[in-house]
Motif scaffolding. Structure first.
Motif, PDB file in Angstrom:
ATOM      1  N   LYS A 131      53.017  37.270  35.985  1.00  0.00           N
ATOM      2  CA  LYS A 131      53.082  36.181  35.400  1.00  0.00           C
ATOM      3  C   LYS A 131      51.676  35.134  35.638  1.00  0.00           C
ATOM      4  CE  LYS A 131      57.822  35.761  34.879  1.00  0.00           C
ATOM      5  NZ  LYS A 131      59.059  34.909  34.911  1.00  0.00           N
ATOM      6  N   LEU A 132      51.011  34.441  34.607  1.00  0.00           N
ATOM      7  CA  LEU A 132      49.923  33.724  35.020  1.00  0.00           C
ATOM      8  C   LEU A 132      50.523  32.447  35.344  1.00  0.00           C
ATOM      9  CD1 LEU A 132      46.940  33.937  34.909  1.00  0.00           C
ATOM     10  CD2 LEU A 132      46.975  32.820  32.695  1.00  0.00           C
ATOM     11  N   TYR A 133      50.328  31.757  36.465  1.00  0.00           N
ATOM     12  CA  TYR A 133      50.836  30.503  37.099  1.00  0.00           C
ATOM     13  C   TYR A 133      49.876  29.619  37.104  1.00  0.00           C
ATOM     14  CZ  TYR A 133      55.369  32.218  38.619  1.00  0.00           C
ATOM     15  OH  TYR A 133      56.622  32.552  38.660  1.00  0.00           O
ATOM     16  N   ALA A 134      48.494  29.860  36.805  1.00  0.00           N
ATOM     17  CA  ALA A 134      47.281  28.916  36.687  1.00  0.00           C
ATOM     18  C   ALA A 134      46.316  29.244  35.736  1.00  0.00           C
ATOM     19  CB  ALA A 134      46.705  28.732  38.198  1.00  0.00           C
ATOM     20  N   ALA A 135      45.312  28.383  35.601  1.00  0.00           N
ATOM     21  CA  ALA A 135      44.294  28.711  34.863  1.00  0.00           C
ATOM     22  C   ALA A 135      43.033  28.655  35.542  1.00  0.00           C
ATOM     23  CB  ALA A 135      44.067  27.600  33.685  1.00  0.00           C
ATOM     24  N   PRO A 136      42.142  29.626  35.749  1.00  0.00           N
ATOM     25  CA  PRO A 136      40.969  29.399  36.510  1.00  0.00           C
ATOM     26  C   PRO A 136      40.004  28.202  35.936  1.00  0.00           C
ATOM     27  CG  PRO A 136      41.499  31.765  36.231  1.00  0.00           C
ATOM     28  CD  PRO A 136      42.241  30.838  35.100  1.00  0.00           C
ATOM     29  N   LEU A 137      39.683  27.656  36.896  1.00  0.00           N
ATOM     30  CA  LEU A 137      38.547  26.557  36.401  1.00  0.00           C
ATOM     31  C   LEU A 137      37.256  26.937  36.887  1.00  0.00           C
ATOM     32  CD1 LEU A 137      37.853  23.654  35.843  1.00  0.00           C
ATOM     33  CD2 LEU A 137      38.656  22.892  37.790  1.00  0.00           C
ATOM     34  N   LEU A 138      36.999  27.369  38.114  1.00  0.00           N
ATOM     35  CA  LEU A 138      35.977  27.720  38.601  1.00  0.00           C
ATOM     36  C   LEU A 138      35.921  28.774  39.325  1.00  0.00           C
ATOM     37  CD1 LEU A 138      35.251  24.090  40.203  1.00  0.00           C
ATOM     38  CD2 LEU A 138      34.189  24.852  37.997  1.00  0.00           C
ATOM     39  N   SER A 139      35.042  29.566  39.458  1.00  0.00           N
ATOM     40  CA  SER A 139      34.977  30.928  40.125  1.00  0.00           C
ATOM     41  C   SER A 139      33.831  31.098  41.235  1.00  0.00           C
ATOM     42  CB  SER A 139      35.166  32.181  39.264  1.00  0.00           C
ATOM     43  OG  SER A 139      35.669  33.263  39.858  1.00  0.00           O
ATOM     44  N   GLY A 140      33.253  32.178  41.310  1.00  0.00           N
ATOM     45  CA  GLY A 140      32.226  32.497  42.295  1.00  0.00           C
ATOM     46  C   GLY A 140      32.354  33.904  43.052  1.00  0.00           C
ATOM     47  N   SER A 141      31.530  34.554  43.220  1.00  0.00           N
ATOM     48  CA  SER A 141      31.265  35.485  43.944  1.00  0.00           C
ATOM     49  C   SER A 141      30.047  35.703  45.295  1.00  0.00           C
ATOM     50  CB  SER A 141      31.329  36.763  43.265  1.00  0.00           C
ATOM     51  OG  SER A 141      31.336  38.118  44.093  1.00  0.00           O
ATOM     52  N   GLN A 142      30.290  36.546  46.182  1.00  0.00           N
ATOM     53  CA  GLN A 142      29.064  36.583  47.133  1.00  0.00           C
ATOM     54  C   GLN A 142      28.231  37.427  46.366  1.00  0.00           C
ATOM     55  OE1 GLN A 142      29.886  36.800  50.995  1.00  0.00           O
ATOM     56  NE2 GLN A 142      31.352  35.025  51.095  1.00  0.00           N
ATOM     57  N   LEU A 143      26.762  37.128  46.606  1.00  0.00           N
ATOM     58  CA  LEU A 143      25.676  37.929  46.174  1.00  0.00           C
ATOM     59  C   LEU A 143      24.940  38.446  47.518  1.00  0.00           C
ATOM     60  CD1 LEU A 143      24.322  36.381  43.081  1.00  0.00           C
ATOM     61  CD2 LEU A 143      26.105  37.735  43.379  1.00  0.00           C
ATOM     62  N   LEU A 144      24.124  39.376  47.519  1.00  0.00           N
ATOM     63  CA  LEU A 144      22.944  39.673  48.376  1.00  0.00           C
ATOM     64  C   LEU A 144      21.838  38.995  48.023  1.00  0.00           C
ATOM     65  CD1 LEU A 144      22.337  41.225  50.964  1.00  0.00           C
ATOM     66  CD2 LEU A 144      21.405  43.007  49.807  1.00  0.00           C
ATOM     67  N   TRP A 145      21.787  38.041  48.986  1.00  0.00           N
ATOM     68  CA  TRP A 145      20.206  37.654  48.932  1.00  0.00           C
ATOM     69  C   TRP A 145      19.245  37.947  49.803  1.00  0.00           C
ATOM     70  CZ3 TRP A 145      20.455  33.852  45.049  1.00  0.00           C
ATOM     71  CH2 TRP A 145      21.766  33.420  44.825  1.00  0.00           C
ATOM     72  N   TYR A 146      17.998  38.114  49.310  1.00  0.00           N
ATOM     73  CA  TYR A 146      16.898  38.495  50.175  1.00  0.00           C
ATOM     74  C   TYR A 146      15.627  38.106  49.774  1.00  0.00           C
ATOM     75  CZ  TYR A 146      16.163  41.571  46.072  1.00  0.00           C
ATOM     76  OH  TYR A 146      15.874  41.992  44.650  1.00  0.00           O
ATOM     77  N   ARG A 147      14.739  37.940  50.734  1.00  0.00           N
ATOM     78  CA  ARG A 147      13.129  37.982  50.688  1.00  0.00           C
ATOM     79  C   ARG A 147      12.551  39.142  49.637  1.00  0.00           C
ATOM     80  NH1 ARG A 147      11.010  34.014  54.117  1.00  0.00           N
ATOM     81  NH2 ARG A 147      12.580  32.611  54.780  1.00  0.00           N
ATOM     82  N   LYS A 148      12.117  38.852  48.654  1.00  0.00           N
ATOM     83  CA  LYS A 148      11.433  40.034  47.902  1.00  0.00           C
ATOM     84  C   LYS A 148      10.508  40.813  48.704  1.00  0.00           C
ATOM     85  CE  LYS A 148      11.138  37.543  44.354  1.00  0.00           C
ATOM     86  NZ  LYS A 148      10.845  36.849  42.761  1.00  0.00           N
ATOM     87  N   SER A 149       9.481  39.885  49.273  1.00  0.00           N
ATOM     88  CA  SER A 149       8.507  40.366  49.988  1.00  0.00           C
ATOM     89  C   SER A 149       8.944  41.338  51.030  1.00  0.00           C
ATOM     90  CB  SER A 149       7.537  39.370  50.300  1.00  0.00           C
ATOM     91  OG  SER A 149       8.047  38.303  51.443  1.00  0.00           O
ATOM     92  N   GLY A 289      15.393  36.519  46.028  1.00  0.00           N
ATOM     93  CA  GLY A 289      15.909  37.883  45.289  1.00  0.00           C
ATOM     94  C   GLY A 289      17.246  37.906  45.608  1.00  0.00           C
ATOM     95  N   TRP A 290      17.958  38.417  44.533  1.00  0.00           N
ATOM     96  CA  TRP A 290      19.507  38.428  44.514  1.00  0.00           C
ATOM     97  C   TRP A 290      19.974  39.839  43.974  1.00  0.00           C
ATOM     98  CZ3 TRP A 290      16.619  34.681  42.199  1.00  0.00           C
ATOM     99  CH2 TRP A 290      16.441  34.870  40.739  1.00  0.00           C
TER     100      TRP A 290
END
Length: 421
Positions: A131-149, A289-290
């Motif tokens: 059962k759906l008890y709430a409505a997603p307002l904001l979300s988010g996930s983690q990325l791998l961040w890196y220095r491109k060089s 970079g990501w």
């Protein structure tokens, strides 16, 4: 005659009461209990959703910090506070609040409205027992961040999204001293639970399954433990990993001590802001970079961490206010509202269409990777006793330098005890 006088007096007495009732027959008054960190988009969303005058929304600001917010809400909800109508909840509270009867399941029509176009990972966090008890307002996930060089220097291309933790640590470990760090959570806090859960899920396992059974004493649990041990004791280890959280990781990455980092999307907005003020830092920011969260098993896509917040309806909301509360919930979590939060507060949206918006894509060039990550993210375990579970994980896997394959069995026992209490 006396009877006629009594009737006349009664009629005269009733007239002002009827007039008062008519005067009070205005818009339904709702209260939204919201966190403190997005004041401008919150007020903009409230203004947009109340412009037709059918209901009003008063915003009550919760204290800073998830634990304090939960404490205040639990106290009011358990007392059946009638003023707790719209509630912004952390994504890990759904099971506890629903099972306790503190929030209402969404009617079918509202559930359909808020589900259409919402990313799958975000929807999972708002669902309990189908059962759906709430409505997603904001979300988010983690990325791998890196220095491109530096990634190029190390001979890897994280942007392909196929990098494993083993490959990442091997490449980073061969870099010069002072640049080889890989920043991940390591302190005893909720972010460390997020990290452990993502590793286990990426290896194909579950910290706790749908039946409430612990699943850490498994190949997936041992694989997760192996990654943590390698991070903490290998050549890419950062000093003080056992105290790392989102902000200390960001500092290590910005300073260059770490060339790679797992973190939420807010780090990009923070770096962009700094780059406008410090010309020297702009060179560093331009090198950002990501990529998709690293894999645990080669050939198997990762299950990135999931964050964010949902809006639910407090069970103490009077019956005659509920229809307006459901309408407000749908409006506050609509596509325009979520775009406003993303643009104004830098917090990723839960609706897929927001990521197609030209303004959003210009401000968040990693939009596609973030959208895919949220869609395929692994929510933390949906259990009633989540706080006890999280504490058990943090304790069993800490400090990171002590983690070995045997830690998985130790953690299994701790988690089983926590969820069974």
């Amino acid at each position: 005659m006396r009877n006629l006088l009594r009737l006349a007096a009664a009629a005269l007495t009733a007239l002002p009461l009827a007039a008062c009732a008519a005067e009070n027959d205005g818009p339904v008054a709702l209260t939204w209990w919201q966190g403190p960190n997005a004041e401008t988009p919150t007020q903009e969303a409230v203004a947009a959703c109340t412009k037709d005058g059918k209901y009003t929304i008063k915003v009550e600001t919760l204290p800073d910090g998830s634990d304090k917010q939960r404490e205040q809400l639990v106290r009011r909800l358990s007392a059946k506070d009638k003023s707790v109508n719209l509630i912004t909840m952390d994504v890990v509270w759904t099971a506890e609040f629903a099972e306790a009867g503190w929030i209402l399941p969404l009617p079918d029509a509202t559930a359909k409205t808020v589900s259409d176009g919402t990313l799958e990972g975000a929807l999972k966090s708002a669902t309990w027992k189908d059962k759906l008890y709430a409505a997603p307002l904001l979300s988010g996930s983690q990325l791998l961040w890196y220095r491109k060089s530096r990634a190029e220097q190390a001979g890897i291309d994280p942007a392909k999204g196929e990098l494993t933790w083993e490959q990442l640590l091997a490449a980073a470990g061969g870099m010069p001293e002072g640049e080889r760090g890989v920043a991940t959570p390591g302190n005893r806090y909720e972010g460390y639970t997020v990290f452990v859960n993502a590793l286990v899920a990426s290896a194909g396992g579950q910290v706790v399954d749908a039946q409430g059974q612990a699943g850490l004493d498994s190949d997936a649990g041992r694989a997760a433990a192996s990654v943590i041990g390698s991070l903490a004791t290998g050549p890419a280890a950062l000093k003080g990993m056992s105290t790392l959280d989102e902000e200390t990781m960001r500092a290590a990455f910005e300073q260059g001590e770490a060339s790679f980092m797992t973190n939420w999307g807010y780090v990009y907005a923070a770096a962009a802001d700094r780059a406008t003020k410090e010309p020297e830092f702009k060179k560093i920011f331009d090198d950002y970079g990501w990529a998709r969260y690293p894999r645990v098993v080669a050939g198997v896509p990762s299950a990135p961490p999931l964050g964010g917040s949902n809006i639910a309806i407090g069970a103490g909301t009077p019956e005659d206010q509920r229809e307006s509360a459901y309408a407000a919930l749908a409006c506050l979590t609509s596509t325009p509202s979520q775009k406003g939060f993303m643009m104004g507060a830098g917090i990723p949206a839960a609706r897929s269409s927001v990521y197609d918006d030209a303004e959003v894509r210009a401000k968040f060039p990693f939009a596609d990777v973030m959208r895919d990550s949220i869609a395929e993210a692994a929510p933390r375990p949906m259990v009633r006793k989540y706080n006890a579970l999280s504490t058990a994980i943090q304790t069993a896997f800490h400090p990171p330098a002590s983690v070995t394959a045997d830690t998985a069995a130790k953690a299994q026992a701790a988690v089983a005890q926590a969820v069974g209490q």
